[in-house]
Design a protein around this motif. Structure first.
Motif, mmCIF file in Angstrom:
data_model
loop_
_atom_site.group_PDB
_atom_site.id
_atom_site.type_symbol
_atom_site.label_atom_id
_atom_site.label_comp_id
_atom_site.label_asym_id
_atom_site.label_seq_id
_atom_site.Cartn_x
_atom_site.Cartn_y
_atom_site.Cartn_z
ATOM 1 N N ILE A 98 0.812 -0.956 -0.131
ATOM 2 C CA ILE A 98 -0.057 0.029 -0.149
ATOM 3 C C ILE A 98 0.870 1.253 0.046
ATOM 4 O O ILE A 98 0.505 2.234 -0.741
ATOM 5 N N ALA A 99 1.999 1.265 1.027
ATOM 6 C CA ALA A 99 2.920 2.547 0.921
ATOM 7 C C ALA A 99 3.433 2.649 -0.428
ATOM 8 O O ALA A 99 3.483 3.919 -0.923
ATOM 9 N N VAL A 100 3.965 1.673 -1.051
ATOM 10 C CA VAL A 100 4.853 1.836 -2.108
ATOM 11 C C VAL A 100 3.942 2.298 -3.354
ATOM 12 O O VAL A 100 4.284 3.416 -3.975
ATOM 13 N N VAL A 101 2.801 1.734 -3.572
ATOM 14 C CA VAL A 101 1.666 2.093 -4.619
ATOM 15 C C VAL A 101 1.194 3.528 -4.333
ATOM 16 O O VAL A 101 1.207 4.217 -5.371
ATOM 17 N N GLY A 102 1.046 3.732 -3.251
ATOM 18 C CA GLY A 102 0.396 4.993 -2.713
ATOM 19 C C GLY A 102 1.361 6.264 -3.004
ATOM 20 O O GLY A 102 1.127 7.317 -3.408
ATOM 21 N N ILE A 103 2.652 5.850 -2.815
ATOM 22 C CA ILE A 103 3.669 6.906 -2.981
ATOM 23 C C ILE A 103 4.157 7.279 -4.297
ATOM 24 O O ILE A 103 4.103 8.332 -4.842
ATOM 25 N N VAL A 104 4.190 6.202 -5.190
ATOM 26 C CA VAL A 104 4.526 6.287 -6.535
ATOM 27 C C VAL A 104 3.242 6.899 -7.253
ATOM 28 O O VAL A 104 3.708 7.434 -8.274
ATOM 29 N N GLY A 105 2.134 6.528 -6.840
ATOM 30 C CA GLY A 105 0.994 7.085 -7.479
ATOM 31 C C GLY A 105 0.676 8.529 -7.149
ATOM 32 O O GLY A 105 0.349 9.388 -7.934
#
Length: 366
Positions: A165-172
């Motif tokens: 969730i953190a990686v997808v949220g940050i990259v998006g």
């Protein structure tokens, strides 16, 4: 005939002025008052921290597989070691956990490659991290392709789910936030109005409400035959929510850039996107690195809120383990471990952002 004397070689500074001793003399014991305050603070910290050190390290129990192994008065880290696989992988099938390990290893390698300055072809590695890695991670974690056993997102949990969730949220959220910031400063009324409404709407509601909306209302806008995954709903809600905050951070950086920068780009005949991409945005993003990383850290910590829609992240998995009758009474150890994991990731992001700031500093600060 004149003779030239050879220069006297530079001498090393006195031992008491360099190394650890020199740092202590310069920062903690530079004068009588400073020394007195430093000693008082050290004594107070020792008085407060010594019981914690005794409980967490000296008197703690480390080895075992049940609560019977916790016989001392210190912390029972056996609770963490006995449930470590569940804390890391959630309910992911044990036979397929090598796929999670492979994704973790690939992510760590990409981060290290982009973080170490001397490594080459960073542009290609960055493009792979943005476009290639998400596809590989999705195929490995979800399965169903190339003979891999399919694994439903209902079985994802623990640290694995938190990082996803953190990686997808940050990259998006970062690119969406940049576009919203540019839209809010646009001279086109419609684009500016849509950006303002979007930003103010998402900033005006709490994240828990956004997660409920994403879980309950988002499926209403897609055909009924489409199975909209619960994790995907949460990812969409988190990206949209934090992109609004990211937009305001980036807008602050854009406003800090003198208008002469863009005017110079116009004089060179550059288009709007060339001016933004080559001149304005690089300077603006460098200026607001602390705000961007602060938003990333807040996003990472807020991943624990996905519990409200039934997703078991790191903190939720630990809380679920505390309800096990075999481990009742060890809540402190579970929460301390969760806090330590969150602190390690957040502190790492903070330190790396400070390194990037120093590396990109061009002397504009007074």
């Amino acid at each position: 005939m004149s003779s030239h004397m050879p220069p006297i070689p530079a001498r090393q500074p006195p031992r008491l002025e360099q190394g650890i001793v020199g740092w202590l003399r310069a920062n903690l014991f530079s004068g009588p008052l400073n020394s007195l305050v430093s000693v008082a603070i050290i004594v107070m910290l020792g008085y407060l921290l010594w019981p914690l050190i005794q409980w967490a390290l000296i008197n703690a129990d480390w080895v075992g597989d049940s609560r019977e192994a916790c016989s001392s008065e210190g912390a029972c880290w056996v609770f963490i070691s006995a449930r470590l696989e569940t804390i890391v992988y959630g309910f992911y099938p044990q036979a397929a956990r090598w796929r999670v390990d492979l994704v973790f290893a690939l992510l760590a390698a990409l981060i290290a490659w982009l973080a170490i300055p001397r490594l080459p072809i960073k542009r290609w590695v960055c493009l792979f991290a943005l476009f290639g890695f998400p596809i590989i991670a999705y195929v490995l974690l979800s399965g169903g392709h190339f003979g891999l056993m399919p694994v439903s997102t209902r079985d994802w949990g623990g640290l694995m789910l938190t990082l996803t969730i953190a990686v997808v949220g940050i990259v998006g959220s970062l690119p969406i936030g940049v576009l919203l910031a540019l839209g809010r400063r646009s001279t086109m009324p419609l684009v500016r109005g849509v950006s303002v409404v979007f930003i103010e709407f998402w900033r005006g509601v709490p994240l828990i409400t956004v997660l409920f909306m994403a879980s309950v209302m988002l499926p209403l806008f897609v055909p009924s035959e489409v199975d909209f995954d619960k994790l995907l709903r949460a990812l969409v809600g988190i990206m949209l929510f934090w992109s609004a905050y990211m937009a305001e951070v980036v807008r602050g950086g854009l406003q800090a850039i003198p208008s002469g920068q863009e005017e110079a780009g116009k004089a060179l005949g550059l288009s709007y996107w060339q001016r933004m991409g080559l001149i304005v945005l690089p300077q603006a993003l460098k200026t607001v690195i602390p705000g961007i990383v602060n938003t990333f850290i807040a996003l990472f910590k807020d991943t624990s809120l996905v519990l409200v829609i039934g997703l078991l992240d790191l903190l939720s998995i630990i809380q679920a383990g505390l309800t096990d009758p075999d481990w009742l009474g060890f809540a402190i150890e579970g929460y301390v471990f969760a806090a330590l994991v969150y602190w390690v990731f957040c502190f790492s992001m903070s330190r790396y952002s400070q390194y990037v700031e120093r590396r990109l500093d061009t002397g504009h600060r007074n």
